[in-house]
Design a protein around this motif. Sequence first.
Motif, mmCIF file in Angstrom:
data_model
loop_
_atom_site.group_PDB
_atom_site.id
_atom_site.type_symbol
_atom_site.label_atom_id
_atom_site.label_comp_id
_atom_site.label_asym_id
_atom_site.label_seq_id
_atom_site.Cartn_x
_atom_site.Cartn_y
_atom_site.Cartn_z
ATOM 1 N N MET A 15 47.250 36.596 60.046
ATOM 2 C CA MET A 15 47.445 35.952 58.763
ATOM 3 C C MET A 15 48.528 36.695 57.993
ATOM 4 O O MET A 15 48.537 37.909 57.923
ATOM 5 N N THR A 16 49.455 35.934 57.404
ATOM 6 C CA THR A 16 50.529 36.569 56.659
ATOM 7 C C THR A 16 50.081 36.868 55.242
ATOM 8 O O THR A 16 49.192 36.212 54.705
ATOM 9 N N ARG A 17 50.711 37.845 54.659
ATOM 10 C CA ARG A 17 50.391 38.204 53.279
ATOM 11 C C ARG A 17 51.010 37.175 52.347
ATOM 12 O O ARG A 17 52.175 36.808 52.506
ATOM 13 N N PRO A 18 50.257 36.690 51.362
ATOM 14 C CA PRO A 18 50.810 35.674 50.463
ATOM 15 C C PRO A 18 51.951 36.234 49.618
ATOM 16 O O PRO A 18 51.965 37.408 49.282
ATOM 17 N N LEU A 19 52.905 35.370 49.304
ATOM 18 C CA LEU A 19 54.010 35.766 48.448
ATOM 19 C C LEU A 19 53.496 35.941 47.027
ATOM 20 O O LEU A 19 52.584 35.250 46.595
ATOM 21 N N ARG A 20 54.110 36.853 46.298
ATOM 22 C CA ARG A 20 53.676 37.105 44.928
ATOM 23 C C ARG A 20 54.736 36.569 43.971
ATOM 24 O O ARG A 20 55.849 37.083 43.937
ATOM 25 N N PHE A 21 54.354 35.563 43.222
ATOM 26 C CA PHE A 21 55.265 34.932 42.282
ATOM 27 C C PHE A 21 54.944 35.369 40.856
ATOM 28 O O PHE A 21 53.784 35.594 40.512
ATOM 29 N N SER A 22 55.978 35.461 40.028
ATOM 30 C CA SER A 22 55.791 35.746 38.612
ATOM 31 C C SER A 22 55.105 34.562 37.951
ATOM 32 O O SER A 22 55.376 33.411 38.280
ATOM 33 N N VAL A 23 54.212 34.848 37.023
ATOM 34 C CA VAL A 23 53.480 33.829 36.280
ATOM 35 C C VAL A 23 53.716 34.081 34.795
ATOM 36 O O VAL A 23 53.641 35.218 34.334
ATOM 37 N N VAL A 24 54.020 33.019 34.059
ATOM 38 C CA VAL A 24 54.208 33.098 32.612
ATOM 39 C C VAL A 24 53.018 32.410 31.960
ATOM 40 O O VAL A 24 52.716 31.259 32.270
ATOM 41 N N VAL A 25 52.342 33.121 31.062
ATOM 42 C CA VAL A 25 51.176 32.572 30.359
ATOM 43 C C VAL A 25 51.547 32.354 28.897
ATOM 44 O O VAL A 25 52.066 33.263 28.247
ATOM 45 N N SER A 26 51.275 31.142 28.417
ATOM 46 C CA SER A 26 51.584 30.771 27.036
ATOM 47 C C SER A 26 50.368 30.118 26.397
ATOM 48 O O SER A 26 49.642 29.376 27.065
ATOM 49 N N PRO A 27 50.152 30.353 25.096
ATOM 50 C CA PRO A 27 49.047 29.660 24.431
ATOM 51 C C PRO A 27 49.370 28.178 24.271
ATOM 52 O O PRO A 27 50.528 27.805 24.064
ATOM 53 N N LEU A 28 48.340 27.346 24.383
ATOM 54 C CA LEU A 28 48.483 25.911 24.135
ATOM 55 C C LEU A 28 48.064 25.618 22.696
ATOM 56 O O LEU A 28 47.120 26.218 22.179
ATOM 57 N N ALA A 29 48.753 24.688 22.063
ATOM 58 C CA ALA A 29 48.428 24.296 20.696
ATOM 59 C C ALA A 29 47.068 23.611 20.661
ATOM 60 O O ALA A 29 46.668 22.981 21.648
ATOM 61 N N PRO A 30 46.365 23.719 19.553
ATOM 62 C CA PRO A 30 45.062 23.053 19.441
ATOM 63 C C PRO A 30 45.138 21.559 19.746
ATOM 64 O O PRO A 30 44.241 21.001 20.381
ATOM 65 N N GLU A 31 46.222 20.895 19.341
ATOM 66 C CA GLU A 31 46.363 19.465 19.628
ATOM 67 C C GLU A 31 46.576 19.176 21.115
ATOM 68 O O GLU A 31 46.415 18.045 21.565
ATOM 69 N N ASP A 32 46.930 20.207 21.880
ATOM 70 C CA ASP A 32 47.055 20.072 23.341
ATOM 71 C C ASP A 32 45.788 20.529 24.048
ATOM 72 O O ASP A 32 45.780 20.691 25.269
ATOM 73 N N GLY A 33 44.737 20.791 23.289
ATOM 74 C CA GLY A 33 43.463 21.189 23.882
ATOM 75 C C GLY A 33 43.163 22.664 23.782
ATOM 76 O O GLY A 33 42.095 23.102 24.191
ATOM 77 N N GLY A 34 44.115 23.453 23.269
ATOM 78 C CA GLY A 34 43.899 24.887 23.154
ATOM 79 C C GLY A 34 43.896 25.571 24.512
ATOM 80 O O GLY A 34 44.247 24.984 25.521
ATOM 81 N N GLY A 35 43.541 26.823 24.526
ATOM 82 C CA GLY A 35 43.539 27.592 25.767
ATOM 83 C C GLY A 35 44.927 28.109 26.090
ATOM 84 O O GLY A 35 45.763 28.305 25.196
ATOM 85 N N PHE A 36 45.187 28.301 27.377
ATOM 86 C CA PHE A 36 46.432 28.914 27.828
ATOM 87 C C PHE A 36 46.992 28.177 29.027
ATOM 88 O O PHE A 36 46.234 27.675 29.865
ATOM 89 N N LEU A 37 48.316 28.117 29.116
ATOM 90 C CA LEU A 37 49.030 27.492 30.220
ATOM 91 C C LEU A 37 49.692 28.583 31.046
ATOM 92 O O LEU A 37 50.361 29.460 30.493
ATOM 93 N N ALA A 38 49.497 28.538 32.358
ATOM 94 C CA ALA A 38 50.160 29.470 33.280
ATOM 95 C C ALA A 38 51.152 28.675 34.120
ATOM 96 O O ALA A 38 50.780 27.692 34.761
ATOM 97 N N THR A 39 52.420 29.069 34.079
ATOM 98 C CA THR A 39 53.458 28.402 34.866
ATOM 99 C C THR A 39 54.093 29.404 35.828
ATOM 100 O O THR A 39 54.077 30.610 35.595
ATOM 101 N N VAL A 40 54.655 28.874 36.914
ATOM 102 C CA VAL A 40 55.304 29.688 37.936
ATOM 103 C C VAL A 40 56.776 29.271 37.981
ATOM 104 O O VAL A 40 57.112 28.251 38.587
ATOM 105 N N PRO A 41 57.658 30.024 37.297
ATOM 106 C CA PRO A 41 59.065 29.616 37.200
ATOM 107 C C PRO A 41 59.765 29.385 38.546
ATOM 108 O O PRO A 41 60.637 28.522 38.645
ATOM 109 N N ASP A 42 59.374 30.129 39.576
ATOM 110 C CA ASP A 42 60.029 29.988 40.877
ATOM 111 C C ASP A 42 59.619 28.717 41.621
ATOM 112 O O ASP A 42 60.292 28.325 42.571
ATOM 113 N N LEU A 43 58.515 28.087 41.202
ATOM 114 C CA LEU A 43 57.991 26.905 41.887
ATOM 115 C C LEU A 43 57.951 25.743 40.891
ATOM 116 O O LEU A 43 56.989 25.600 40.131
#
Length: 74
Positions: free
Chosen positions: A1-29
């Motif tokens: 089994m190969t080792r998984p690639l490690r991608f940078s993740v950007v976490v941003s807060p979501l606005a209350p009107e978008d449901g709140g919480g946090f969004l994690a995006t992967v810029p490379d993908l």
Amino acid sequence: MTRPLRFSVVVSPLAPEDGGGFLATVPDLPGCMSDGETPQQAISNVQDAIESWIEAAHETGRPIPQPSRHLNAG
């Protein structure tokens, strides 16, 4: 089994009107993202999204980019 690639993740807060919480995006993908009630949950959830993105790329013959190192922590 190969080792998984490690991608940078950007976490941003979501606005209350978008449901709140946090969004994690992967810029490379483009389009690879997930959310969660906490930053940690968003990061955990985006790991599944990364695996799904890579699986879909394999199935469609798209190249999988190497993780970039251009994001700075801090």
